[in-house]
Design a protein around this motif. Structure first.
Motif, PDB file in Angstrom:
ATOM      1  N   ASP A 250     -85.076  25.853 -42.891  1.00 48.51           N
ATOM      2  CA  ASP A 250     -85.824  24.612 -43.699  1.00 48.51           C
ATOM      3  C   ASP A 250     -86.458  26.218 -43.722  1.00 48.51           C
ATOM      4  N   PHE A 251     -87.943  25.745 -44.084  1.00 49.74           N
ATOM      5  CA  PHE A 251     -89.055  26.040 -44.048  1.00 49.74           C
ATOM      6  C   PHE A 251     -89.673  26.780 -43.037  1.00 49.74           C
ATOM      7  N   TRP A 252     -89.283  25.729 -41.946  1.00 49.46           N
ATOM      8  CA  TRP A 252     -89.888  25.915 -40.625  1.00 49.46           C
ATOM      9  C   TRP A 252     -89.527  26.597 -39.172  1.00 49.46           C
ATOM     10  N   LEU A 253     -87.926  26.608 -40.045  1.00 46.59           N
ATOM     11  CA  LEU A 253     -87.203  28.264 -39.742  1.00 46.59           C
ATOM     12  C   LEU A 253     -87.459  29.768 -39.949  1.00 46.59           C
ATOM     13  N   ALA A 254     -87.519  29.378 -41.096  1.00 49.56           N
ATOM     14  CA  ALA A 254     -87.875  30.837 -42.176  1.00 49.56           C
ATOM     15  C   ALA A 254     -89.096  30.812 -41.178  1.00 49.56           C
ATOM     16  N   PHE A 255     -90.483  30.156 -41.518  1.00 54.49           N
ATOM     17  CA  PHE A 255     -91.591  30.512 -40.924  1.00 54.49           C
ATOM     18  C   PHE A 255     -91.578  30.876 -39.319  1.00 54.49           C
ATOM     19  N   GLY A 256     -90.689  30.587 -38.101  1.00 52.02           N
ATOM     20  CA  GLY A 256     -90.232  31.066 -37.577  1.00 52.02           C
ATOM     21  C   GLY A 256     -89.644  31.653 -37.488  1.00 52.02           C
ATOM     22  N   LEU A 257     -88.220  31.898 -38.277  1.00 48.73           N
ATOM     23  CA  LEU A 257     -88.212  33.580 -37.837  1.00 48.73           C
ATOM     24  C   LEU A 257     -89.441  34.920 -38.600  1.00 48.73           C
ATOM     25  N   VAL A 258     -90.265  34.193 -38.977  1.00 43.86           N
ATOM     26  CA  VAL A 258     -91.386  35.976 -40.013  1.00 43.86           C
ATOM     27  C   VAL A 258     -91.937  35.573 -38.306  1.00 43.86           C
ATOM     28  N   ALA A 259     -92.502  34.476 -37.850  1.00 38.79           N
ATOM     29  CA  ALA A 259     -93.074  34.781 -37.090  1.00 38.79           C
ATOM     30  C   ALA A 259     -93.065  36.239 -35.845  1.00 38.79           C
ATOM     31  N   GLN A 260     -90.901  35.581 -35.409  1.00 36.40           N
ATOM     32  CA  GLN A 260     -90.721  36.378 -34.809  1.00 36.40           C
ATOM     33  C   GLN A 260     -90.843  37.459 -34.618  1.00 36.40           C
ATOM     34  N   LEU A 261     -90.592  38.464 -36.101  1.00 37.63           N
ATOM     35  CA  LEU A 261     -90.551  39.587 -36.386  1.00 37.63           C
ATOM     36  C   LEU A 261     -91.718  40.094 -36.293  1.00 37.63           C
ATOM     37  N   LEU A 262     -93.229  39.074 -36.689  1.00 39.47           N
ATOM     38  CA  LEU A 262     -94.181  40.250 -36.550  1.00 39.47           C
ATOM     39  C   LEU A 262     -94.888  40.378 -34.546  1.00 39.47           C
ATOM     40  N   PHE A 263     -94.010  39.259 -34.129  1.00 45.62           N
ATOM     41  CA  PHE A 263     -94.087  39.639 -32.645  1.00 45.62           C
ATOM     42  C   PHE A 263     -93.158  40.918 -31.694  1.00 45.62           C
ATOM     43  N   THR A 264     -92.091  41.087 -32.745  1.00 49.58           N
ATOM     44  CA  THR A 264     -91.494  42.118 -32.310  1.00 49.58           C
ATOM     45  C   THR A 264     -92.229  43.518 -32.733  1.00 49.58           C
ATOM     46  N   ALA A 265     -92.375  43.578 -34.029  1.00 48.02           N
ATOM     47  CA  ALA A 265     -93.502  44.514 -34.670  1.00 48.02           C
ATOM     48  C   ALA A 265     -94.633  45.173 -34.029  1.00 48.02           C
ATOM     49  N   ARG A 266     -94.712  44.168 -32.855  1.00 44.82           N
ATOM     50  CA  ARG A 266     -95.691  45.170 -32.095  1.00 44.82           C
ATOM     51  C   ARG A 266     -95.052  45.885 -30.943  1.00 44.82           C
ATOM     52  N   PHE A 267     -93.808  46.033 -30.435  1.00 43.28           N
ATOM     53  CA  PHE A 267     -92.999  46.608 -29.585  1.00 43.28           C
ATOM     54  C   PHE A 267     -93.220  47.485 -30.123  1.00 43.28           C
ATOM     55  N   LEU A 268     -92.543  48.041 -31.794  1.00 45.25           N
ATOM     56  CA  LEU A 268     -92.176  49.487 -32.378  1.00 45.25           C
ATOM     57  C   LEU A 268     -93.356  49.465 -32.829  1.00 45.25           C
ATOM     58  N   VAL A 269     -94.945  48.839 -32.355  1.00 50.32           N
ATOM     59  CA  VAL A 269     -95.725  50.075 -32.755  1.00 50.32           C
ATOM     60  C   VAL A 269     -96.171  50.965 -31.605  1.00 50.32           C
ATOM     61  N   GLN A 270     -95.936  49.976 -30.705  1.00 49.76           N
ATOM     62  CA  GLN A 270     -96.380  50.474 -29.385  1.00 49.76           C
ATOM     63  C   GLN A 270     -95.488  52.035 -29.094  1.00 49.76           C
ATOM     64  N   TRP A 271     -93.908  51.641 -28.933  1.00 49.96           N
ATOM     65  CA  TRP A 271     -93.073  52.815 -29.351  1.00 49.96           C
ATOM     66  C   TRP A 271     -93.774  53.809 -30.057  1.00 49.96           C
ATOM     67  N   ILE A 272     -93.438  53.503 -31.505  1.00 51.26           N
ATOM     68  CA  ILE A 272     -93.964  54.904 -31.752  1.00 51.26           C
ATOM     69  C   ILE A 272     -95.383  55.553 -32.238  1.00 51.26           C
ATOM     70  N   SER A 273     -96.332  54.331 -31.179  1.00 50.86           N
ATOM     71  CA  SER A 273     -97.624  55.298 -30.980  1.00 50.86           C
ATOM     72  C   SER A 273     -97.120  56.004 -29.425  1.00 50.86           C
ATOM     73  N   SER A 274     -96.526  55.556 -28.715  1.00 49.27           N
ATOM     74  CA  SER A 274     -96.709  56.098 -26.993  1.00 49.27           C
ATOM     75  C   SER A 274     -95.812  57.339 -27.603  1.00 49.27           C
ATOM     76  N   GLU A 275     -94.162  57.452 -28.239  1.00 49.42           N
ATOM     77  CA  GLU A 275     -93.909  58.676 -28.559  1.00 49.42           C
ATOM     78  C   GLU A 275     -94.737  59.811 -28.923  1.00 49.42           C
TER      79      GLU A 275
ATOM     80  N   PHE B  57    -102.905  43.183 -33.063  1.00 51.62           N
ATOM     81  CA  PHE B  57    -103.116  42.486 -33.975  1.00 51.62           C
ATOM     82  C   PHE B  57    -102.176  41.419 -34.241  1.00 51.62           C
ATOM     83  N   PHE B  58    -100.191  42.628 -34.200  1.00 50.94           N
ATOM     84  CA  PHE B  58     -99.209  41.536 -34.368  1.00 50.94           C
ATOM     85  C   PHE B  58     -99.129  41.012 -33.272  1.00 50.94           C
ATOM     86  N   SER B  59     -99.798  40.870 -31.758  1.00 49.44           N
ATOM     87  CA  SER B  59     -99.172  39.984 -31.659  1.00 49.44           C
ATOM     88  C   SER B  59    -100.649  38.403 -31.710  1.00 49.44           C
TER      89      SER B  59
END
Length: 112
Positions: free
Chosen positions: A22-47, A60-62
């Motif tokens: 439903d809407f809330w599951l989709a919303f929650g999944l997008v929220a989790q994707l944003l939250f996970t994206a922060r680690f990709l940003v941090q990893w790429i910057s560190s590399e 900002f992703f956090s």
């Protein structure tokens, strides 16, 4: 027996991700994707820097993922998510405030 566990797992995954979609599951999944994206940003910057770096985009992703997860927790009435994300979001916002404050001081120092 293994086939039985595989079928049970398949039924569980279908129930959780398809039947209850439903809407809330989709919303929650997008929220989790944003939250996970922060680690990709941090990893790429560190590399790229060759050392551990936490860029402002991480915060900002956090904040975005944390706020969306907080809204999801409120909508779904999940006290563990509400308590965790409310506290964490304050930390994310404070880190952004400190970065902006430090950048303001750094630019004033360069202007002299």
């Amino acid at each position: 027996m293994l086939i039985q566990y595989g079928a049970a797992l398949g039924d569980y995954l279908y129930d959780v991700f398809v039947a209850k979609f439903d809407f809330w599951l989709a919303f929650g999944l997008v929220a989790q994707l944003l939250f996970t994206a922060r680690f990709l940003v941090q990893w790429i910057s560190s590399e790229r820097a060759g050392r551990s770096v936490i860029p402002i985009a991480f915060w900002f992703f956090s904040m975005g993922g944390g706020l969306m997860t907080l809204v999801y927790g409120i909508a779904k009435r999940e006290p563990v998510i509400i308590a965790g994300q409310a506290a964490a979001t304050i930390i994310y916002i404070r880190n952004i405030m400190l970065i902006v404050k430090h950048r303001g001081k750094a630019s004033k120092t360069l202007d002299r």
